[in-house]
Enzyme design. Structure first.
Site, PDB file in Angstrom:
ATOM      1  N   ASP A 113      50.907  10.383  30.206  1.00 47.17           N
ATOM      2  CA  ASP A 113      49.961   9.581  29.481  1.00 47.17           C
ATOM      3  C   ASP A 113      49.617  10.265  28.037  1.00 47.17           C
ATOM      4  O   ASP A 113      48.986  11.141  28.096  1.00 47.17           O
ATOM      5  CB  ASP A 113      49.240   8.837  30.353  1.00 47.17           C
ATOM      6  CG  ASP A 113      48.499   7.772  29.860  1.00 47.17           C
ATOM      7  OD1 ASP A 113      49.137   6.928  29.454  1.00 47.17           O
ATOM      8  OD2 ASP A 113      47.210   7.923  29.755  1.00 47.17           O
ATOM      9  N   GLU A 129      54.381  10.167  26.427  1.00 44.99           N
ATOM     10  CA  GLU A 129      54.040   8.940  25.612  1.00 44.99           C
ATOM     11  C   GLU A 129      53.586   9.069  24.494  1.00 44.99           C
ATOM     12  O   GLU A 129      52.841   9.671  24.123  1.00 44.99           O
ATOM     13  CB  GLU A 129      53.308   7.842  26.327  1.00 44.99           C
ATOM     14  CG  GLU A 129      52.692   6.654  25.936  1.00 44.99           C
ATOM     15  CD  GLU A 129      51.514   6.178  26.285  1.00 44.99           C
ATOM     16  OE1 GLU A 129      51.362   4.890  26.168  1.00 44.99           O
ATOM     17  OE2 GLU A 129      50.697   6.840  26.533  1.00 44.99           O
ATOM     18  N   ASP A 177      52.507  -1.580  28.569  1.00 43.81           N
ATOM     19  CA  ASP A 177      51.781  -1.437  27.554  1.00 43.81           C
ATOM     20  C   ASP A 177      52.017  -2.605  26.255  1.00 43.81           C
ATOM     21  O   ASP A 177      51.373  -2.594  25.288  1.00 43.81           O
ATOM     22  CB  ASP A 177      51.712   0.132  26.872  1.00 43.81           C
ATOM     23  CG  ASP A 177      50.771   0.953  27.732  1.00 43.81           C
ATOM     24  OD1 ASP A 177      49.702   0.289  28.355  1.00 43.81           O
ATOM     25  OD2 ASP A 177      51.266   2.117  27.791  1.00 43.81           O
TER      26      ASP A 177
END
Length: 617
Positions: free
Chosen positions: A336, A373, A449
Site C-alpha cells: 500500500d 501501489e 480505491d
C-alpha cells in the site's frame, strides 16, 4: 514504416557474461548495415550484426553483447543504415535519431520477476464484501467496537446499499464477508478462469477496509483468523492457484498497541513519551504524530528506527517473512502507498527500504511476487531491484479510462485521447522499464480505491467489453476487481465496494461470458502472456496492435467509435500465417495482397489469432 518491427525481447538469453540478442527482419528489406548500440563502461559502442539463418519467413539476426558490470542494467538499441537515411529501433518504437537512454531496451542482470507471474490472471477481492461463509462471526455492535471515536458499528444485510461516504459509518459497516466465504467460492473463481487472488488487507483492524492494522501477526478474527488463512492457502495450492496479500506498512491504526491513542494498554507511544515505541512514529515538539495524509487514525511508521525495520522486514520473524513461510506460504505482497513510506515524517530513503523489502521477501521465497501501489508514473520503482511490478494505474488504467470515457482520472477536467494518443502514452510507459517488468505489471481497470469502470462509462456494456479486451490482451498481468465480470457497478469509494451479488438473476451473463472467453484465450495463446506488442494502426477512434512471438501472433482491434471498414496494411511484416480466426465471433479472415480488411462494428473489439492453414469448410 520499416520492416524490422519485430524485436522479440522475450528471446533475450543470458549466456554466462553475455546476452544473446535476437532480431528478425524481412529478407526483402535492403540495409547497408545493421548495428546494435551498447554502452560498455558508459561509452558508446556499435557492433556490426550479420544474419545467421532464416526462421520461417523471417531473416534471423543474433549477436552477443556483454552483460554490464558497471551498472545494474544492460542497455542497447538497434541502428539500421540505408543509403539515404538511418533508423533506430528502441523500446518506445522507431526514430530517425538516437533515443534517450530511458527508451533503450534494458535488461536487469540479476533482479527478475518470477516466471510464473506472466501466466496468471488475478482476481482482486475486498474480503468484507465478497462472500459471507460463516455468519456467526460477522461483526456487530455487541462484538466489535470502534472504540472512542464515536462511530457506531452497523451490521448490514448482504447486498444493502453501502454508505455514500466514509464519514459517519463508511468504515464501520459490516456485511460479514470472510476468508471462509472466499474458500467456499473457489469453484466459481476457477469456472471464471482466474488463477491468482489478491486480497485487500486481512490483518486485525477495527475497520471494514483493514488499512488500519492493529496486529500484523493476526488475521482478523471476523475473517476467520489465522486458521482460515491456513485453510484458504492450502485449498488454493491444491488448485494450483496463487495468493497475494496486502502489506500496509506505511502506517498503522492509531489503536495499534505500539501507539495506543485511546490508552487501552499501558505503554503506547502517544500517551507515554518514555515508551519503547516512541521512535517508531514521528512526533513533533507539541506531541502530535505524523499521519498518512493528515488522517489521525493512520499514524505513519518511522523506518529510520531499527526496531521498526526488524518488525517489518529485517528480523527473523519479520512480518513480511512470516506470512511467506509455512503454514501460510503466500505467494506475493502488494504494498500500500509504496512510494510514500520512509523515515521520520516523509518518504526519505524510500528506495533503500523498498530494496530491503525485496531482499527480505526474495530471501524467504525467491519466487514471491512483489508489487506496489502507485497512482502516478512509477518507473523509478520498476527497474528491477525494487518491485517486480506496480498496480499499473499510469501505464494502463489511466490511459484506457481516458480513451474510453474522456475522463481525466484526477477528474480536474475532460480529456480527449485519440488512438494515436493512447498508443503513444502506453508505449512511453512500457519503454521506461525492462521488458521482464513490463510482463509483470499488474494491469487493472478499477479497484477498491476507484469508481467501477462500468460506472465511468455510464453503464455502457459495449465500452466495458472493449476495456476487458484490452485488459486481457495487453502486456502485463491482468487483474479483475471482484464482481466486474457480472456487471457490478459503483461510484467513488466506498460505493465501489458493494457486495458481490450471488443471486445469478442479477448477473450480466453476456459480460461474464466475455470475461470467461478472453481468460481462456489468454491461457491458450502464449503470445498474449509474453509476446511483444507492436502498434499496427492508430486512428481517431481505433487502435490496432499485434502480440507476437516466433511462430504465432494475434491482432487486437478496438473501435470506440461508429461502425467502419478498416484496412490494415501488413506489407512491412513477415507473418507466419495469412489466415486468421476472429476469436469473439468465429469468423475467418485471409490476407489479400498483404492487407487485412476488417468490418468494425460500432464500439467493438476483435481478436484475430493466426492459424497455419484454413480449416476445411
Amino acid at each position: 514504416m520499416t520492416s524490422f518491427r519485430f524485436h522479440p525481447q522475450s528471446q533475450v538469453v543470458r549466456q554466462a557474461e553475455h546476452y544473446l540478442i535476437t532480431l528478425y527482419t524481412d529478407p526483402a528489406e535492403q540495409y547497408e548495415q545493421v548495428l546494435i548500440r551498447i554502452e560498455p563502461d558508459h561509452e558508446e559502442l556499435f557492433m556490426d550484426m550479420q544474419p545467421c539463418s532464416t526462421s520461417g519467413s523471417w531473416l534471423k539476426w543474433q549477436v552477443k553483447i556483454p552483460v554490464s558490470v558497471h551498472a545494474p542494467h544492460t542497455l542497447y538499441c538497434f541502428k539500421f543504415v540505408y543509403s539515404d537515411r538511418q533508423v533506430y529501433l528502441h523500446a518506445a518504437g522507431e526514430s530517425v535519431r538516437l533515443p534517450q537512454k530511458h527508451y533503450h531496451f534494458k535488461i536487469h542482470s540479476d533482479a527478475q520477476p518470477p516466471e510464473w507471474v506472466k501466466q496468471q490472471v488475478f482476481y482482486q477481492i475486498f474480503p468484507e464484501r465478497f462472500a459471507n461463509g460463516k455468519p456467526d462471526i460477522t461483526p456487530s455492535a455487541d462484538t466489535y467496537q470502534y472504540h472512542q471515536d464515536g462511530r457506531p458499528v452497523v451490521q448490514k444485510q448482504w447486498g444493502e446499499p453501502v454508505a455514500k461516504t466514509h464519514s459517519g459509518t463508511g468504515a464501520t459497516e459490516f456485511y460479514g464477508g470472510d476468508l471462509i466465504g472466499i474458500e467456499q467460492q473457489l469453484d466459481y473463481l476457477q469456472q471464471l478462469g482466474v488463477t491468482a487472488l489478491y486480497l485487500n488487507p486481512i490483518f486485525a483492524s477495527p475497520s471494514n477496509h483493514k488499512y488500519d492494522c492493529v496486529d500484523y501477526w493476526q488475521v482478523e478474527p471476523h475473517f476467520g483468523g489465522n486458521k482460515a488463512l491456513i485453510s484458504l492457502s492450502a485449498a488454493l495450492k491444491t488448485r494450483h492457484m496463487k495468493l497475494m496479500l496486502d502489506a500496509v506498512v506505511n502506517h498503522t491504526s492509531n489503536q495499534h498497541p505500539w501507539i495506543d491513542f485511546y490508552q487501552q494498554g499501558k505503554n503506547g507511544a502517544y500517551n507515554h513519551p518514555s515508551s519503547p515505541y516512541r521512535n517508531w512514529y514521528h512526533f513533533d515538539n507539541d506531541g502530535h504524530y505524523w499521519s498518512w495524509k493528515g488522517i489521525t487514525s493512520l499514524p505513519k511508521l518511522n523506518f529510520a528506527e531499527p526496531e521498526v525495520q526488524q518488525a517489518i522486514y529485517s528480523g527473523k520473524d519479520a512480518m513480511l517473512k512470516h506470512w511467506l513461510k509455512p503454514p501460510y506460504q503466500i505467494d506475493g505482497w502488494r504494498f500500500d502507498v509504496a512510494h510514500m513510506l520512509g523515515e521520520h515524517n516523509s518518504a526519505l530513503n524510500n528506495a533503500h527500504h523498498i530494496r530491503q523489502f525485496r531482499n527480505a521477501i526474495k530471501q524467504t521465497n525467491p519466487q514471491a511476487y512483489m508489487i506496489g501501489e502507485h497512482f502516478s508514473e512509477a518507473s523509478q520503482w520498476l527497474q528491477g531491484e525494487q518491485q517486480d511490478g506496480a498496480m499499473n494505474y499510469y501505464g494502463f488504467c489511466h490511459p484506457v479510462v481516458a480513451f474510453l470515457t474522456d475522463t481525466d482520472v484526477p477528474r480536474h477536467a475532460p480529456i480527449h485521447l485519440s488512438g494515436v494518443d493512447l498508443a503513444t502514452w502506453l508505449a512511453e510507459a512500457r519503454a521506461s522499464i525492462p521488458f521482464a517488468n513490463q510482463l509483470a505489471q499488474y494491469n487493472l481497470l478499477d479497484s477498491h480505491d476507484t469508481p467501477r469502470f462500468l460506472h465511468l462509462v455510464k453503464e455502457n456494456r459495449q465500452l466495458k467489453q472493449i476495456a476487458v479486451t484490452l485488459l486481457l490482451t495487453y502486456i502485463g498481468v491482468p487483474s479483475i476487481y471482484y464482481g466486474d465480470e457480472v456487471g457490478v457497478t459503483g461510484g467513488n469509494d466506498p460505493d465501489c465496494r458493494r457486495c458481490f451479488p450471488w443471486d445469478q438473476d442479477q448477473w450480466d451473463h453476456k459480460l461474464f461470458k466475455h470475461y470467461q472467453s478472453l481468460i481462456a484465450l489468454r491461457k491458450e495463446r502464449i503470445e498474449l502472456q509474453q509476446g511483444d506488442l507492436i502498434s499496427l494502426a492508430e486512428q481517431a477512434d481505433i487502435w490496432v496492435y499485434l502480440r507476437w512471438i516466433p511462430g504465432q501472433h494475434s491482432i487486437v482491434v478496438v473501435n470506440r467509435g461508429p461502425a467502419q471498414e478498416l484496412t490494415i496494411s501488413l506489407e512491412h511484416f513477415v507473418l507466419e500465417s495469412r489466415c486468421y480466426l476472429e476469436r469473439l465471433s468465429g469468423e475467418q479472415l485471409t490476407l489479400n495482397h498483404n492487407q487485412l480488411t476488417i468490418e468494425c462494428a460500432a464500439q467493438s473489439s476483435q481478436i484475430l489469432s493466426s492459424i497455419e492453414h484454413r480449416p476445411a469448410m
